[in-house]
Design a protein around this motif. Structure first.
Motif, PDB file in Angstrom:
ATOM      1  N   ASP A  52       0.817  -1.217   0.000  1.00  0.00           N
ATOM      2  CA  ASP A  52       0.000   0.000   0.000  1.00  0.00           C
ATOM      3  C   ASP A  52       0.852   1.269   0.000  1.00  0.00           C
ATOM      4  OD1 ASP A  52       1.019  -0.305   2.541  1.00  0.00           O
ATOM      5  OD2 ASP A  52      -0.828   0.261   3.583  1.00  0.00           O
ATOM      6  N   SER A  53       2.109   1.179  -0.403  1.00  0.00           N
ATOM      7  CA  SER A  53       3.000   2.344  -0.323  1.00  0.00           C
ATOM      8  C   SER A  53       2.501   3.502  -1.185  1.00  0.00           C
ATOM      9  CB  SER A  53       4.429   1.959  -0.727  1.00  0.00           C
ATOM     10  OG  SER A  53       4.462   1.454  -2.052  1.00  0.00           O
ATOM     11  N   ALA A  54       1.970   3.195  -2.382  1.00  0.00           N
ATOM     12  CA  ALA A  54       1.471   4.275  -3.250  1.00  0.00           C
ATOM     13  C   ALA A  54       0.278   4.980  -2.613  1.00  0.00           C
ATOM     14  CB  ALA A  54       1.094   3.713  -4.612  1.00  0.00           C
ATOM     15  N   ASP A  55      -0.623   4.213  -2.007  1.00  0.00           N
ATOM     16  CA  ASP A  55      -1.797   4.802  -1.352  1.00  0.00           C
ATOM     17  C   ASP A  55      -1.391   5.661  -0.165  1.00  0.00           C
ATOM     18  OD1 ASP A  55      -3.456   3.529  -3.150  1.00  0.00           O
ATOM     19  OD2 ASP A  55      -3.815   1.804  -1.845  1.00  0.00           O
ATOM     20  N   LEU A  56      -0.398   5.206   0.581  1.00  0.00           N
ATOM     21  CA  LEU A  56       0.073   5.979   1.738  1.00  0.00           C
ATOM     22  C   LEU A  56       0.669   7.313   1.297  1.00  0.00           C
ATOM     23  CD1 LEU A  56       1.758   3.071   3.732  1.00  0.00           C
ATOM     24  CD2 LEU A  56      -0.291   4.334   4.421  1.00  0.00           C
ATOM     25  N   ALA A  57       1.465   7.275   0.221  1.00  0.00           N
ATOM     26  CA  ALA A  57       2.061   8.509  -0.290  1.00  0.00           C
ATOM     27  C   ALA A  57       0.985   9.459  -0.799  1.00  0.00           C
ATOM     28  CB  ALA A  57       3.055   8.186  -1.403  1.00  0.00           C
ATOM     29  N   ARG A  58       0.007   8.907  -1.506  1.00  0.00           N
ATOM     30  CA  ARG A  58      -1.077   9.720  -2.018  1.00  0.00           C
ATOM     31  C   ARG A  58      -1.863  10.369  -0.879  1.00  0.00           C
ATOM     32  NH1 ARG A  58      -2.344  12.538  -6.325  1.00  0.00           N
ATOM     33  NH2 ARG A  58      -2.985  14.044  -4.762  1.00  0.00           N
ATOM     34  N   SER A  59      -2.036   9.638   0.214  1.00  0.00           N
ATOM     35  CA  SER A  59      -2.751  10.159   1.377  1.00  0.00           C
ATOM     36  C   SER A  59      -2.024  11.369   1.964  1.00  0.00           C
ATOM     37  CB  SER A  59      -2.899   9.059   2.431  1.00  0.00           C
ATOM     38  OG  SER A  59      -3.469   9.569   3.608  1.00  0.00           O
ATOM     39  N   CYS A  60      -0.702  11.313   2.019  1.00  0.00           N
ATOM     40  CA  CYS A  60       0.082  12.448   2.533  1.00  0.00           C
ATOM     41  C   CYS A  60      -0.132  13.683   1.662  1.00  0.00           C
ATOM     42  CB  CYS A  60       1.572  12.092   2.562  1.00  0.00           C
ATOM     43  SG  CYS A  60       2.011  10.889   3.809  1.00  0.00           S
TER      44      CYS A  60
END
Length: 788
Positions: free
Chosen positions: A563-571
């Protein structure tokens, strides 16, 4: 040209390096003194200008600095010390004045020594008399470690060092008793010239003539040629004639002479002039003069209104009194970003402070001062995670002397420690933004040693102190503080504190390379925050939640979590929703890391890194560029076609890290990635080619570095250093376009990068193809890699 690698944070050319203020008021007279000081500086490394208060030591020192700056290729730097009262912070103040940003755990004195070691620079230390011992210690150390350094100090007393040369600054020359108006010589004396110049500033119609020349000569003799006394007297010509000024001042002088027999004559004279000016002010102006004496540095109208509170003056009366004191040369008004800021000379401030102390209201007014800057701190903490973030960074930078004064009041006064801990803690992000980790820890350590605060305030201070230590690389101290804080969090059941400490523990794991443990702890921390009621989430918690999410996304990218892409997008979404520009830059950075490390999409990653860097422009930050440009180098190396640029970017990033006292070993995942890509570049470019490129670009000045990174503009300084070769068939702009083609950019992307239309970009590409005789973009890319 000043190099980034020499730890400079500001931009400076060889002729403009340094921080001397603009010469807004020409120095009058002093030709002999300027010449003598310049000669002495050519023969000694430490010159101290001494003399009585108000004699013009500061103005003389700055004028000398302006006239000798061509002899100091690494700059003439002025450091005003009048607002500092804690000698242990002296080195840090000098670090800040030199524009340095040191986030390491080393002492500020070591930072200075490292920066100045190979420099030919002049350091002006102004108003040292209240910090003589600290100044002498620092001066001796710097002169010992930096052979090209010279120091010009101003002080009412000597520093007491063995090789110190003393120059006593005399008053201005005055007309002799025998001189009369008919001789026409009075206007030739420097004291008369100064009085006349300042009088014309107060009243443009003022002139010296046969009717007032004798009186002005007598007045200059009465004031013994002391510049500050002359300027104060001249400020009254708009409301008093010269005879009235002389008569009233003479009466005051005779009165003070009787009561101050033991005082130095020149000091009596200056005190007479200041005391006389005070008496001529109306009651509102006198009241405000004493109140604003608590400000150690320039202050704004809101601050003046805050310390004038007590029911004696309305807001309009305070504004009128500010104008009156400015008209009378007691205050100087400085327009700043559409707002007025006011300052007063140290002698004037000392006089007001003595009056305030005698009134018995000093503690009360200093508390009003503290309360005002507590409100400023509260607003800044609230504004950090929002659209006004950059404006608040700049505002707090102006207010640091007042924040220091407020913290000193809290630590020195009974019952005020809680407020001091709160103020220091809630401004955490600003201390970090300015690279003032060490000073933050200084205040927190002092406060925590007193041990008088509540458990909640103490726990917060421990956590903030732990974070500052961790970001400095002081992991042992950080762990000790985190353990103490965690014990309190568990005992109190404070979920916010528990989330903060868990997040710090995760950051510690991440920096040491334990990615799995870091990811687990960051997720746990977010779990603690998720249990908070919305009413419990204030500005500080919003920022902590964002930072925890940011660090989690970075750790997830390196660990290649699904989920690294989703976490970055959330930031990015969190920062974008609040309009927090610098935090959005970090969101773009972590998205770039994910694209590069997890998805292998170097082209998209590079674009994200560039977008983040553009958002950071104008903040004077060096922390973000150090990591963002490093990651850009990895992306260029991964694209294969931009190897030379990758080596150049790696050199620039190294210089930025050096400028803030940060070394890669303290950031294990980043260090490992750096080593991997560095080895790759050495293999592809060759050892010597890589090192030559790395070293050359590490020496760029700040402007050239940013221009190269953001617009691919080849630095002029490096163009001059290139060996003579056949001229390129392409123009400078066409070379930029060729470089972007080599990076794999489309015409649309080239247009966006260079801020031109797509049609213009297409025209450039057609010209390049025609000039080089090529028929494909691949041929342009190969040519650029070989020739550029």
């Amino acid at each position: 040209m000043q190099a980034i690698g020499l730890t400079m944070a500001r931009t400076a050319s060889p002729q403009e390096s340094g921080n001397l203020p603009a010469d807004v008021a020409a120095i009058i007279g002093r030709d002999r003194e300027v010449s003598e000081a310049k000669q002495l500086l050519s023969r000694t490394r430490l010159l101290t200008l001494t003399g009585v208060a108000g004699v013009g030591k500061t103005r003389l020192a700055l004028q000398v600095g302006r006239e000798v700056k061509r002899s100091f290729p690494d700059g003439v730097w002025s450091v005003a010390l009048s607002s500092l009262h804690d000698g242990s912070l002296l080195a840090g103040i000098v670090v800040t004045a030199l524009g340095l940003r040191d986030r390491s755990a080393r002492r500020s004195q070591e930072t200075l020594a490292q920066f100045l070691r190979d420099k030919q620079a002049l350091l002006i230390l102004d108003n040292c008399e209240h910090l003589v011992q600290a100044t002498a210690t620092l001066t001796a150390s710097l002169l010992d470690q930096a052979p090209g350094l010279r120091i010009l100090a101003t002080s009412r007393q000597r520093l007491g060092l063995e090789d110190e040369v003393i120059m006593v600054v005399p008053p201005l020359d005055v007309p002799a008793e025998a001189e009369r108006a008919k001789d026409g010589n009075a206007p030739l004396h420097d004291a008369v010239k100064l009085f006349a110049e300042r009088a014309r500033m107060a009243d443009s119609a003022f002139r010296i003539d046969e009717h007032n020349q004798d009186t002005i000569a007598k007045l200059c003799r009465r004031l013994e040629g002391i510049p500050l006394a002359l300027e104060l007297a001249a400020g009254w010509v708009r409301v008093l004639g010269t005879e009235e000024i002389y008569d009233r001042l003479s009466d005051r002088y005779r009165f003070l002479t009787r009561s101050l027999r033991a005082a130095e004559p020149t000091h009596r004279t200056l005190l007479a002039a200041v005391d006389w000016s005070f008496d001529l002010c109306d009651l509102r102006e006198q009241f405000l003069w004493t109140r604003v004496s608590v400000f150690p540095a320039p202050f704004d109208t809101d601050a003046a209104l805050a310390v004038a509170r007590s029911g004696q003056l309305t807001d309009q009366e305070v504004v009128d009194a500010l104008a009156g004191l400015t008209d009378k040369s007691i205050l100087t008004c400085h327009p700043c970003d559409g707002r007025s800021r006011y300052s007063m000379l140290e002698t004037i401030r000392e006089y007001g402070a003595a009056k305030l102390a005698a009134s018995g209201e000093e503690a009360y007014v200093r508390r009003l001062h503290r309360d005002h800057y507590q409100q400023v701190s509260d607003a800044a903490a609230e504004g950090w995670f929002g659209s006004e973030q950059v404006a608040w960074i700049q505002r707090i930078g102006q207010e640091w002397p007042h924040i220091r004064a407020a913290l000193e009041f809290c630590l020195a006064s009974d019952g005020e420690l809680e407020q001091g801990l709160l103020m220091a803690s809630e401004l955490f992000e600003y201390w970090i933004s300015y690279g003032a980790h060490a000073e933050l820890r200084h205040w927190l350590d002092r406060a925590l040693r007193k041990g008088e605060a509540s458990d909640a305030r103490t726990a917060l201070a421990l956590a903030v102190n732990a974070k500052a230590a961790l970001l400095q690389g002081d992991t042992a101290t950080s762990q000790h503080l985190m353990d103490a804080c965690m014990d309190r969090a568990r005992a109190s059941g404070d979920q916010r504190l528990r989330g903060f400490v868990e997040s710090l523990a995760g950051l510690s794991d991440f920096l040491q390379g334990d990615l799995q443990q870091a990811v687990t702890r960051f997720r746990d921390a977010l779990g603690w925050y998720a249990e908070l009621h919305p009413d419990q989430i204030d500005a500080r918690e919003r920022n902590n939640i964002f930072l925890t999410s940011l660090w989690l996304s970075m750790a997830a990218a390196f660990h290649q979590e699904p989920d690294s892409a989703d976490l970055a997008r959330s930031c990015r979404d969190m920062a974008e929703a609040k309009g927090a520009r610098t935090l959005l830059a970090w969101g773009l950075y972590t998205s770039g890391l994910d694209r590069l490390l997890a998805a292998g999409d170097a082209k998209t990653a590079n674009a994200l890194f560039l977008d983040g860097l553009r958002l950071q422009q104008g903040t004077d930050d060096r922390w973000f560029p150090a990591w963002d440009i490093e990651a850009m180098a990895w992306a260029c190396a991964a694209e294969q076609r931009t190897m030379r640029r990758a080596a150049a970017l790696m050199g620039i990033a190294h210089a930025f890290r050096h400028s803030i006292g940060v070394t890669l070993p303290g950031f294990v995942p980043l260090a490992q990635a750096h080593d991997t890509w560095k080895a790759h570049l050495r293999d592809k470019l060759g050892e010597q080619a890589f090192q030559d490129t790395f070293d050359r670009y590490a020496e760029l000045d700040v402007d050239e570095a940013f221009a190269y990174v953001l617009s691919y503009e080849e630095p002029a300084s490096l163009e001059q250093d290139k060996p003579s070769t056949a001229p390129s068939p392409l123009t400078r702009r066409e070379l930029q376009v060729a470089g972007l083609i080599a990076e794999g950019c489309s015409n649309k992307e080239i247009a966006s990068r260079l801020a031109v239309s797509q049609r213009t970009a297409e025209t450039h590409v057609d010209h390049i193809l025609g000039k080089l005789g090529f028929n494909s973009r691949a041929q342009i890319s190969a040519w650029y890699q070989k020739e550029a």
